[in-house]
Scaffold this motif. Structure first.
Motif, PDB file in Angstrom:
ATOM      1  N   ALA A  75     -10.833  13.326 -16.205  1.00  8.08           N
ATOM      2  CA  ALA A  75      -9.452  13.491 -16.646  1.00  8.08           C
ATOM      3  C   ALA A  75      -9.064  14.702 -17.198  1.00  8.08           C
ATOM      4  O   ALA A  75      -9.362  15.711 -16.692  1.00  8.08           O
ATOM      5  N   ALA A  76      -8.328  14.628 -18.405  1.00  8.73           N
ATOM      6  CA  ALA A  76      -8.072  16.079 -18.735  1.00  8.73           C
ATOM      7  C   ALA A  76      -9.008  16.968 -19.129  1.00  8.73           C
ATOM      8  O   ALA A  76      -8.750  18.241 -19.271  1.00  8.73           O
ATOM      9  N   PHE A  77     -10.222  16.617 -19.679  1.00  4.20           N
ATOM     10  CA  PHE A  77     -11.422  17.459 -19.868  1.00  4.20           C
ATOM     11  C   PHE A  77     -11.734  18.366 -18.577  1.00  4.20           C
ATOM     12  O   PHE A  77     -12.214  19.354 -18.992  1.00  4.20           O
ATOM     13  N   THR A  78     -11.416  17.740 -17.305  1.00  2.00           N
ATOM     14  CA  THR A  78     -11.768  18.615 -16.324  1.00  2.00           C
ATOM     15  C   THR A  78     -10.917  20.062 -16.346  1.00  2.00           C
ATOM     16  O   THR A  78     -11.864  20.987 -15.979  1.00  2.00           O
ATOM     17  N   HIS A  79      -9.945  20.274 -17.196  1.00  8.62           N
ATOM     18  CA  HIS A  79      -9.128  21.563 -17.090  1.00  8.62           C
ATOM     19  C   HIS A  79      -9.867  22.602 -18.254  1.00  8.62           C
ATOM     20  O   HIS A  79      -9.423  23.626 -18.304  1.00  8.62           O
ATOM     21  N   TYR A  80     -10.411  21.988 -19.152  1.00  7.66           N
ATOM     22  CA  TYR A  80     -11.044  22.884 -20.406  1.00  7.66           C
ATOM     23  C   TYR A  80     -12.391  22.930 -21.165  1.00  7.66           C
ATOM     24  O   TYR A  80     -12.719  23.337 -22.010  1.00  7.66           O
ATOM     25  N   SER A  81     -12.885  21.633 -20.586  1.00  6.50           N
ATOM     26  CA  SER A  81     -14.105  21.143 -21.521  1.00  6.50           C
ATOM     27  C   SER A  81     -15.521  21.955 -21.152  1.00  6.50           C
ATOM     28  O   SER A  81     -16.100  21.408 -20.342  1.00  6.50           O
ATOM     29  N   TYR A  82     -15.799  22.883 -21.625  1.00  7.31           N
ATOM     30  CA  TYR A  82     -16.936  23.794 -21.381  1.00  7.31           C
ATOM     31  C   TYR A  82     -18.120  23.196 -21.724  1.00  7.31           C
ATOM     32  O   TYR A  82     -19.163  23.038 -20.961  1.00  7.31           O
ATOM     33  N   GLY A  83     -18.162  22.236 -22.686  1.00  6.19           N
ATOM     34  CA  GLY A  83     -19.178  21.282 -23.126  1.00  6.19           C
ATOM     35  C   GLY A  83     -19.546  20.382 -21.918  1.00  6.19           C
ATOM     36  O   GLY A  83     -20.709  20.134 -21.659  1.00  6.19           O
ATOM     37  N   SER A 116     -10.334  23.582 -12.503  1.00 10.66           N
ATOM     38  CA  SER A 116     -11.453  22.388 -13.116  1.00 10.66           C
ATOM     39  C   SER A 116     -12.510  23.596 -13.257  1.00 10.66           C
ATOM     40  O   SER A 116     -13.067  24.168 -12.604  1.00 10.66           O
ATOM     41  N   VAL A 117     -12.945  23.132 -14.852  1.00 10.96           N
ATOM     42  CA  VAL A 117     -14.389  23.898 -15.121  1.00 10.96           C
ATOM     43  C   VAL A 117     -15.487  23.002 -14.689  1.00 10.96           C
ATOM     44  O   VAL A 117     -16.607  23.686 -14.835  1.00 10.96           O
ATOM     45  N   ILE A 118     -15.254  21.890 -14.097  1.00  9.23           N
ATOM     46  CA  ILE A 118     -16.325  20.994 -13.655  1.00  9.23           C
ATOM     47  C   ILE A 118     -16.742  21.225 -12.132  1.00  9.23           C
ATOM     48  O   ILE A 118     -17.968  21.446 -11.899  1.00  9.23           O
ATOM     49  N   SER A 119     -15.787  21.684 -11.405  1.00  8.46           N
ATOM     50  CA  SER A 119     -16.001  21.857  -9.940  1.00  8.46           C
ATOM     51  C   SER A 119     -17.328  22.601  -9.495  1.00  8.46           C
ATOM     52  O   SER A 119     -17.873  22.070  -8.400  1.00  8.46           O
ATOM     53  N   ALA A 120     -17.439  23.669  -9.989  1.00  9.72           N
ATOM     54  CA  ALA A 120     -18.406  24.666  -9.592  1.00  9.72           C
ATOM     55  C   ALA A 120     -19.831  24.114  -9.799  1.00  9.72           C
ATOM     56  O   ALA A 120     -20.700  24.356  -9.220  1.00  9.72           O
ATOM     57  N   ALA A 122     -20.287  20.727  -9.711  1.00  9.14           N
ATOM     58  CA  ALA A 122     -20.450  19.387  -9.046  1.00  9.14           C
ATOM     59  C   ALA A 122     -21.013  19.482  -7.822  1.00  9.14           C
ATOM     60  O   ALA A 122     -20.770  20.584  -7.069  1.00  9.14           O
ATOM     61  N   SER A 123     -21.432  18.211  -6.998  1.00 12.05           N
ATOM     62  CA  SER A 123     -21.871  18.368  -5.766  1.00 12.05           C
ATOM     63  C   SER A 123     -20.828  18.403  -4.801  1.00 12.05           C
ATOM     64  O   SER A 123     -20.882  18.863  -3.758  1.00 12.05           O
ATOM     65  N   GLY A 124     -19.791  17.912  -5.257  1.00  6.13           N
ATOM     66  CA  GLY A 124     -18.476  17.818  -4.388  1.00  6.13           C
ATOM     67  C   GLY A 124     -17.211  17.375  -5.271  1.00  6.13           C
ATOM     68  O   GLY A 124     -17.625  16.642  -6.448  1.00  6.13           O
ATOM     69  N   VAL A 125     -16.071  17.440  -4.617  1.00  2.00           N
ATOM     70  CA  VAL A 125     -14.838  17.018  -5.403  1.00  2.00           C
ATOM     71  C   VAL A 125     -14.056  16.348  -4.275  1.00  2.00           C
ATOM     72  O   VAL A 125     -13.899  16.720  -3.102  1.00  2.00           O
ATOM     73  N   ILE A 126     -13.487  14.880  -4.891  1.00  2.00           N
ATOM     74  CA  ILE A 126     -12.471  14.161  -4.007  1.00  2.00           C
ATOM     75  C   ILE A 126     -11.239  13.807  -4.811  1.00  2.00           C
ATOM     76  O   ILE A 126     -11.467  13.396  -5.787  1.00  2.00           O
ATOM     77  N   ALA A 127     -10.191  14.458  -4.304  1.00  2.00           N
ATOM     78  CA  ALA A 127      -9.083  14.018  -5.124  1.00  2.00           C
ATOM     79  C   ALA A 127      -7.977  13.811  -4.333  1.00  2.00           C
ATOM     80  O   ALA A 127      -7.817  14.237  -3.294  1.00  2.00           O
ATOM     81  N   GLY A 128      -6.839  12.979  -4.971  1.00  2.00           N
ATOM     82  CA  GLY A 128      -5.498  13.004  -4.255  1.00  2.00           C
ATOM     83  C   GLY A 128      -5.197  11.699  -3.476  1.00  2.00           C
ATOM     84  O   GLY A 128      -4.503  11.345  -2.805  1.00  2.00           O
ATOM     85  N   PHE A 129      -6.408  10.743  -3.365  1.00  2.00           N
ATOM     86  CA  PHE A 129      -6.556   9.444  -2.665  1.00  2.00           C
ATOM     87  C   PHE A 129      -6.300   8.370  -3.585  1.00  2.00           C
ATOM     88  O   PHE A 129      -6.663   7.063  -3.128  1.00  2.00           O
ATOM     89  N   GLY A 130      -5.847   8.451  -4.692  1.00  2.00           N
ATOM     90  CA  GLY A 130      -5.587   7.199  -5.488  1.00  2.00           C
ATOM     91  C   GLY A 130      -7.000   6.518  -5.834  1.00  2.00           C
ATOM     92  O   GLY A 130      -7.858   7.389  -5.823  1.00  2.00           O
ATOM     93  N   ALA A 131      -7.060   5.410  -5.993  1.00  2.00           N
ATOM     94  CA  ALA A 131      -8.287   4.766  -6.347  1.00  2.00           C
ATOM     95  C   ALA A 131      -9.534   4.967  -5.213  1.00  2.00           C
ATOM     96  O   ALA A 131     -10.413   5.088  -5.410  1.00  2.00           O
ATOM     97  N   ASP A 132      -8.799   5.397  -4.186  1.00  2.00           N
ATOM     98  CA  ASP A 132      -9.855   5.595  -2.828  1.00  2.00           C
ATOM     99  C   ASP A 132     -10.439   6.615  -2.941  1.00  2.00           C
ATOM    100  O   ASP A 132     -11.528   6.751  -2.406  1.00  2.00           O
ATOM    101  N   SER A 133     -10.207   7.819  -3.946  1.00  2.00           N
ATOM    102  CA  SER A 133     -11.112   8.914  -4.343  1.00  2.00           C
ATOM    103  C   SER A 133     -12.427   8.224  -4.871  1.00  2.00           C
ATOM    104  O   SER A 133     -13.523   8.789  -4.289  1.00  2.00           O
ATOM    105  N   TYR A 134     -12.282   7.143  -5.757  1.00  2.00           N
ATOM    106  CA  TYR A 134     -13.493   6.632  -6.300  1.00  2.00           C
ATOM    107  C   TYR A 134     -14.421   5.964  -5.191  1.00  2.00           C
ATOM    108  O   TYR A 134     -15.657   5.983  -4.988  1.00  2.00           O
ATOM    109  N   LEU A 135     -13.742   5.129  -4.034  1.00  2.00           N
ATOM    110  CA  LEU A 135     -14.567   4.591  -3.227  1.00  2.00           C
ATOM    111  C   LEU A 135     -15.370   5.628  -2.344  1.00  2.00           C
ATOM    112  O   LEU A 135     -16.496   5.418  -1.939  1.00  2.00           O
ATOM    113  N   LEU A 136     -14.522   6.650  -1.936  1.00  2.00           N
ATOM    114  CA  LEU A 136     -15.066   7.636  -1.051  1.00  2.00           C
ATOM    115  C   LEU A 136     -16.258   8.354  -1.770  1.00  2.00           C
ATOM    116  O   LEU A 136     -17.219   8.749  -1.190  1.00  2.00           O
ATOM    117  N   ALA A 137     -16.009   8.518  -2.930  1.00  2.00           N
ATOM    118  CA  ALA A 137     -17.110   9.245  -3.764  1.00  2.00           C
ATOM    119  C   ALA A 137     -18.367   8.249  -3.651  1.00  2.00           C
ATOM    120  O   ALA A 137     -19.538   8.829  -3.640  1.00  2.00           O
TER     121      ALA A 137
END
Ligand code: DQA
Length: 152
Positions: A75-83, A116-120, A122-137
């Motif tokens: 969620a919002a931590f994506t954008h700034y949480s270095y921790g 995203s400070v997380i993406s680098a 992560a094994s991969g990123v899935i975004a933009g498909f609503g709840a289906d993003s979770y199912l795909l992941a």
């Protein structure tokens, strides 16, 4: 039984009521039920949500220590949480898959969401498909687990 952790950051407990035009009308519980219905036998989905950065980091430590694969909507931590990023890097170091997911496509939204400070780490990123993003992941995690089982 293999567990997949599906971890969710702040404000995602309000899905259903929160900006449905952006995030859809399903609650997180609805999404959890859809994920559970989609996974093969022998896979257990452990879905959690918190507003608390330290709790989320603790869950990532748990995943590292147990070797549990993770689907993470920071969620919002994506954008700034270095921790959170540094904790996610521990999964990468341990060779445990972590897929970053987003319901919306952050790149099509406000500029602050484009980073995203997380993406680098992560094994991969899935975004933009609503709840289906979770199912795909989760589907991809199942594939990755199967591949690593096959190598074992
Ligand atoms: C989100 C996108 C983030 O920018 C936002 O802060 C969220 C949800 C998504 O799933 O689209 O809370 O991670």
């Amino acid at each position: 039984m293999t567990t997949i952790l599906v971890l969710n950051g702040p404000n995602l407990g309000r899905l259903g009521a929160r900006e449905p035009e952006v995030y859809g009308s399903e609650t997180l519980a609805d999404i959890g039920a859809r994920i559970e219905a989609s996974v093969p036998d022998g896979i257990h989905i452990d879905l959690r949500q918190t507003e608390d950065e330290s709790e989320l980091i603790g869950w990532l430590y748990e995943a590292v220590d147990r070797g549990t694969p993770v689907v993470l909507n920071p969620a919002a931590f994506t954008h700034y949480s270095y921790g959170l990023r540094d904790a996610a890097a521990l999964l990468k170091q341990a060779g445990v898959p972590l897929i970053e997911v987003h319901l919306s496509n952050p790149h099509a939204r406000e500029a602050f969401r484009h980073t995203s400070v997380i993406s680098a780490v992560a094994s991969g990123v899935i975004a933009g498909f609503g709840a289906d993003s979770y199912l795909l992941a989760v589907e991809q995690i199942v594939r990755l687990i199967g591949a690593s089982d096959a190598r074992a």
